[in-house]
Design a protein around this motif. Sequence first.
Motif, PDB file in Angstrom:
ATOM      1  N   PHE A 168      27.935  -6.902  15.653  1.00  0.00           N
ATOM      2  CA  PHE A 168      27.101  -5.755  15.287  1.00  0.00           C
ATOM      3  C   PHE A 168      26.136  -6.120  14.167  1.00  0.00           C
ATOM      4  CE2 PHE A 168      30.995  -5.554  12.844  1.00  0.00           C
ATOM      5  CZ  PHE A 168      30.595  -5.213  11.572  1.00  0.00           C
ATOM      6  N   ILE A 169      26.557  -7.014  13.266  1.00  0.00           N
ATOM      7  CA  ILE A 169      25.664  -7.445  12.200  1.00  0.00           C
ATOM      8  C   ILE A 169      24.590  -8.374  12.758  1.00  0.00           C
ATOM      9  CG2 ILE A 169      25.493  -8.795  10.082  1.00  0.00           C
ATOM     10  CD1 ILE A 169      28.178  -7.691   9.239  1.00  0.00           C
ATOM     11  N   ALA A 170      25.002  -9.345  13.574  1.00  0.00           N
ATOM     12  CA  ALA A 170      24.036 -10.270  14.168  1.00  0.00           C
ATOM     13  C   ALA A 170      23.011  -9.509  15.010  1.00  0.00           C
ATOM     14  CB  ALA A 170      24.762 -11.312  15.019  1.00  0.00           C
ATOM     15  N   GLN A 171      23.481  -8.528  15.745  1.00  0.00           N
ATOM     16  CA  GLN A 171      22.600  -7.710  16.578  1.00  0.00           C
ATOM     17  C   GLN A 171      21.570  -6.987  15.716  1.00  0.00           C
ATOM     18  OE1 GLN A 171      24.390  -5.096  19.783  1.00  0.00           O
ATOM     19  NE2 GLN A 171      23.967  -3.558  18.233  1.00  0.00           N
ATOM     20  N   GLU A 172      22.024  -6.472  14.559  1.00  0.00           N
ATOM     21  CA  GLU A 172      21.104  -5.774  13.660  1.00  0.00           C
ATOM     22  C   GLU A 172      20.090  -6.730  13.044  1.00  0.00           C
ATOM     23  OE1 GLU A 172      21.707  -3.960   9.332  1.00  0.00           O
ATOM     24  OE2 GLU A 172      22.593  -2.689  10.899  1.00  0.00           O
ATOM     25  N   LEU A 173      20.552  -7.920  12.635  1.00  0.00           N
ATOM     26  CA  LEU A 173      19.642  -8.906  12.057  1.00  0.00           C
ATOM     27  C   LEU A 173      18.551  -9.281  13.057  1.00  0.00           C
ATOM     28  CD1 LEU A 173      22.247 -11.255  10.323  1.00  0.00           C
ATOM     29  CD2 LEU A 173      20.782  -9.549   9.213  1.00  0.00           C
ATOM     30  N   ARG A 174      18.951  -9.512  14.295  1.00  0.00           N
ATOM     31  CA  ARG A 174      17.960  -9.867  15.320  1.00  0.00           C
ATOM     32  C   ARG A 174      17.005  -8.695  15.573  1.00  0.00           C
ATOM     33  NH1 ARG A 174      14.157 -12.490  16.918  1.00  0.00           N
ATOM     34  NH2 ARG A 174      13.834 -12.831  19.144  1.00  0.00           N
ATOM     35  N   GLY A 175      17.543  -7.483  15.566  1.00  0.00           N
ATOM     36  CA  GLY A 175      16.693  -6.310  15.764  1.00  0.00           C
ATOM     37  C   GLY A 175      15.671  -6.153  14.655  1.00  0.00           C
ATOM     38  N   LEU A 176      16.083  -6.399  13.416  1.00  0.00           N
ATOM     39  CA  LEU A 176      15.141  -6.315  12.299  1.00  0.00           C
ATOM     40  C   LEU A 176      14.065  -7.392  12.392  1.00  0.00           C
ATOM     41  CD1 LEU A 176      17.586  -5.529   9.345  1.00  0.00           C
ATOM     42  CD2 LEU A 176      15.861  -3.988  10.313  1.00  0.00           C
ATOM     43  N   GLU A 177      14.471  -8.597  12.798  1.00  0.00           N
ATOM     44  CA  GLU A 177      13.466  -9.655  12.982  1.00  0.00           C
ATOM     45  C   GLU A 177      12.455  -9.253  14.046  1.00  0.00           C
ATOM     46  OE1 GLU A 177      15.352 -13.931  11.675  1.00  0.00           O
ATOM     47  OE2 GLU A 177      15.513 -13.336  13.783  1.00  0.00           O
ATOM     48  N   LYS A 178      12.919  -8.724  15.155  1.00  0.00           N
ATOM     49  CA  LYS A 178      12.018  -8.324  16.240  1.00  0.00           C
ATOM     50  C   LYS A 178      11.085  -7.204  15.797  1.00  0.00           C
ATOM     51  CE  LYS A 178      13.834  -7.897  20.379  1.00  0.00           C
ATOM     52  NZ  LYS A 178      14.831  -7.527  21.443  1.00  0.00           N
ATOM     53  N   ALA A 179      11.553  -6.396  14.825  1.00  0.00           N
ATOM     54  CA  ALA A 179      10.727  -5.311  14.301  1.00  0.00           C
ATOM     55  C   ALA A 179       9.739  -5.792  13.239  1.00  0.00           C
ATOM     56  CB  ALA A 179      11.613  -4.214  13.707  1.00  0.00           C
ATOM     57  N   GLY A 180       9.766  -7.092  12.942  1.00  0.00           N
ATOM     58  CA  GLY A 180       8.789  -7.659  12.025  1.00  0.00           C
ATOM     59  C   GLY A 180       9.297  -7.950  10.635  1.00  0.00           C
ATOM     60  N   PHE A 181      10.599  -7.758  10.379  1.00  0.00           N
ATOM     61  CA  PHE A 181      11.137  -8.006   9.042  1.00  0.00           C
ATOM     62  C   PHE A 181      11.382  -9.498   8.826  1.00  0.00           C
ATOM     63  CE2 PHE A 181      11.805  -3.558   9.618  1.00  0.00           C
ATOM     64  CZ  PHE A 181      11.682  -3.019   8.348  1.00  0.00           C
ATOM     65  N   ASN A 182      11.173  -9.931   7.611  1.00  0.00           N
ATOM     66  CA  ASN A 182      11.259 -11.338   7.228  1.00  0.00           C
ATOM     67  C   ASN A 182      12.555 -11.545   6.446  1.00  0.00           C
ATOM     68  OD1 ASN A 182      10.686 -13.966   6.636  1.00  0.00           O
ATOM     69  ND2 ASN A 182       8.961 -13.543   5.285  1.00  0.00           N
ATOM     70  N   LEU A 183      13.527 -12.230   7.033  1.00  0.00           N
ATOM     71  CA  LEU A 183      14.865 -12.320   6.470  1.00  0.00           C
ATOM     72  C   LEU A 183      15.237 -13.746   6.081  1.00  0.00           C
ATOM     73  CD1 LEU A 183      16.804 -10.233   9.180  1.00  0.00           C
ATOM     74  CD2 LEU A 183      15.537  -9.352   7.209  1.00  0.00           C
ATOM     75  N   THR A 184      16.029 -13.861   5.037  1.00  0.00           N
ATOM     76  CA  THR A 184      16.785 -15.078   4.741  1.00  0.00           C
ATOM     77  C   THR A 184      18.231 -14.646   4.554  1.00  0.00           C
ATOM     78  OG1 THR A 184      14.947 -16.244   3.695  1.00  0.00           O
ATOM     79  CG2 THR A 184      17.169 -16.956   3.100  1.00  0.00           C
ATOM     80  N   LEU A 185      19.164 -15.331   5.195  1.00  0.00           N
ATOM     81  CA  LEU A 185      20.570 -14.955   5.157  1.00  0.00           C
ATOM     82  C   LEU A 185      21.294 -15.725   4.065  1.00  0.00           C
ATOM     83  CD1 LEU A 185      21.309 -14.892   8.999  1.00  0.00           C
ATOM     84  CD2 LEU A 185      20.169 -13.177   7.563  1.00  0.00           C
ATOM     85  N   ILE A 186      22.023 -15.009   3.244  1.00  0.00           N
ATOM     86  CA  ILE A 186      22.793 -15.597   2.146  1.00  0.00           C
ATOM     87  C   ILE A 186      24.272 -15.384   2.464  1.00  0.00           C
ATOM     88  CG2 ILE A 186      23.150 -15.674  -0.332  1.00  0.00           C
ATOM     89  CD1 ILE A 186      20.247 -16.203   0.526  1.00  0.00           C
ATOM     90  N   SER A 187      24.968 -16.456   2.802  1.00  0.00           N
ATOM     91  CA  SER A 187      26.364 -16.340   3.207  1.00  0.00           C
ATOM     92  C   SER A 187      27.287 -16.799   2.092  1.00  0.00           C
ATOM     93  CB  SER A 187      26.620 -17.166   4.472  1.00  0.00           C
ATOM     94  OG  SER A 187      27.981 -17.088   4.842  1.00  0.00           O
ATOM     95  N   MET A 188      28.304 -15.985   1.795  1.00  0.00           N
ATOM     96  CA  MET A 188      29.270 -16.315   0.757  1.00  0.00           C
ATOM     97  C   MET A 188      30.337 -17.287   1.251  1.00  0.00           C
ATOM     98  SD  MET A 188      29.592 -12.362  -0.489  1.00  0.00           S
ATOM     99  CE  MET A 188      31.184 -12.598  -1.248  1.00  0.00           C
ATOM    100  N   ARG A 189      30.433 -17.438   2.557  1.00  0.00           N
ATOM    101  CA  ARG A 189      31.411 -18.357   3.135  1.00  0.00           C
ATOM    102  C   ARG A 189      30.760 -19.139   4.270  1.00  0.00           C
ATOM    103  NH1 ARG A 189      36.890 -14.697   3.963  1.00  0.00           N
ATOM    104  NH2 ARG A 189      37.361 -14.325   1.747  1.00  0.00           N
ATOM    105  N   ARG A 190      31.285 -20.320   4.513  1.00  0.00           N
ATOM    106  CA  ARG A 190      30.832 -21.110   5.653  1.00  0.00           C
ATOM    107  C   ARG A 190      31.570 -20.646   6.905  1.00  0.00           C
ATOM    108  NH1 ARG A 190      27.415 -25.063   4.804  1.00  0.00           N
ATOM    109  NH2 ARG A 190      26.931 -25.579   2.627  1.00  0.00           N
ATOM    110  N   PRO A 191      30.998 -20.892   8.082  1.00  0.00           N
ATOM    111  CA  PRO A 191      31.620 -20.386   9.316  1.00  0.00           C
ATOM    112  C   PRO A 191      32.934 -21.087   9.620  1.00  0.00           C
ATOM    113  CG  PRO A 191      29.739 -21.793   9.822  1.00  0.00           C
ATOM    114  CD  PRO A 191      29.732 -21.592   8.338  1.00  0.00           C
TER     115      PRO A 191
END
Length: 420
Positions: A26-49
């Motif tokens: 649900f988070i990844a889906q939202e991030l992609r949706g915001l990018e498609k809407a024109g938002f400019n994102l950088t992701l800051i992760s507190m943990r590695r995958p």
Amino acid sequence: MKTKTLSQRRKILVVLKGYPRLSETFIAQELRGLEKAGFNLTLISMRRPTDKKRHPVHDEIRARVVYLPEYLHEEPIRVLKGLMASFRKPGIKALWKRFFKDLARDLSRNRFRRLGQAMVLAREWPDNGEWLHAHFIHTPASVTEYTSILTGVPWTCSAHAKDIWTSPDWELHEKLGSARWTVTCTRSGYEHMRTLTPRKEAVHLSYHGLDLARFGHFGGKRSQRDGSDPADPAFILSVGRAVEKKGYDTLLKALSLLPGDLNWRFEHIGGGDNLSKLKVLAADLNLADRITWKGALAQEDVLDHYRRADVFALACRIASNGDRDGLPNVLVEASSQRVPCISTSVSGVPELLVDGENGMVVPPDDPAAFAVALEEMIRHPALRSRLGNAAEKRVREHFDHEASIDQLGRLFADEWQKAS
């Protein structure tokens, strides 16, 4: 379009607990949706995958990912540089004042870790960020808020489920007062947070919804299995992490209560710390030969299982530490594929499922009630068809994630217009 024009003027640093995570589509889906809407994102992760697999949506997200030190002692030079640089930041005095206030109420290593991560983020400041946004109002919001205090850059927050219900009220009060706005994905979480802040207008309800392009209409025929044929048993599916709040022990006990003449098989998709205990419980209940534990699967494989299942089951509960689901995305996904769902009256589940109309809803921690619902679903294919069709209709009319993306876009745009 005003929203898109304003979105291009702000680089958003999105703080996440971990990225990518299979359990947080649900988070990844939202991030992609915001990018498609024109938002400019950088992701800051507190943990590695830690997941070995990725969903297709993760590969579509263009944003750069920056990993903070997961534990401060693992990157001492990076942390020391952040500490030294913090003394030149405009908000250093305010940050120390807030930190010691928090520390007096939460004397923990975790509190120091969030301060150190915030100082590292403030020093490195990727891609000239102009806004901070946290996903989850517990630890990611702590890092985000501390960074905001230190740098003076505004922040906003998306709260979800566990983060709301396992955070102390004093901490939620502080963060809700500091963030420009906060959204959450269930009415129960929304109403709870509004009781904790005088800024009620800054708390918003925004269902995640589903990317219906990924979960298109399934026009295939559903089976007519009714549990009477040992050679073709009914297929019960569940998707979720093996953790306390998912109630898998309740579900296994419910399966053990099904009549002996009913033929069924159960498949579970997902990882989780309690998997080994659940397998032992299944063996103790003499269910092991009817259950397949599939582990974590990619989204396309999960979709295939939805389309073959007869019933989807998720026995949500409130865990002993207060943790609970919001509105489990897997219920929305399964409903979109016309799979009739059985779940419990916890948190946001009744906001999707109405008992007897588009699914079945039973009390939590009640194996007997869950077993009755399972038997009813298995024995009556026509009931499954009616509930499944109604479930898909509700999802496609009320849980399209484009509506959530539009709402977030307007919230960002309104704040940025004030600052212009």
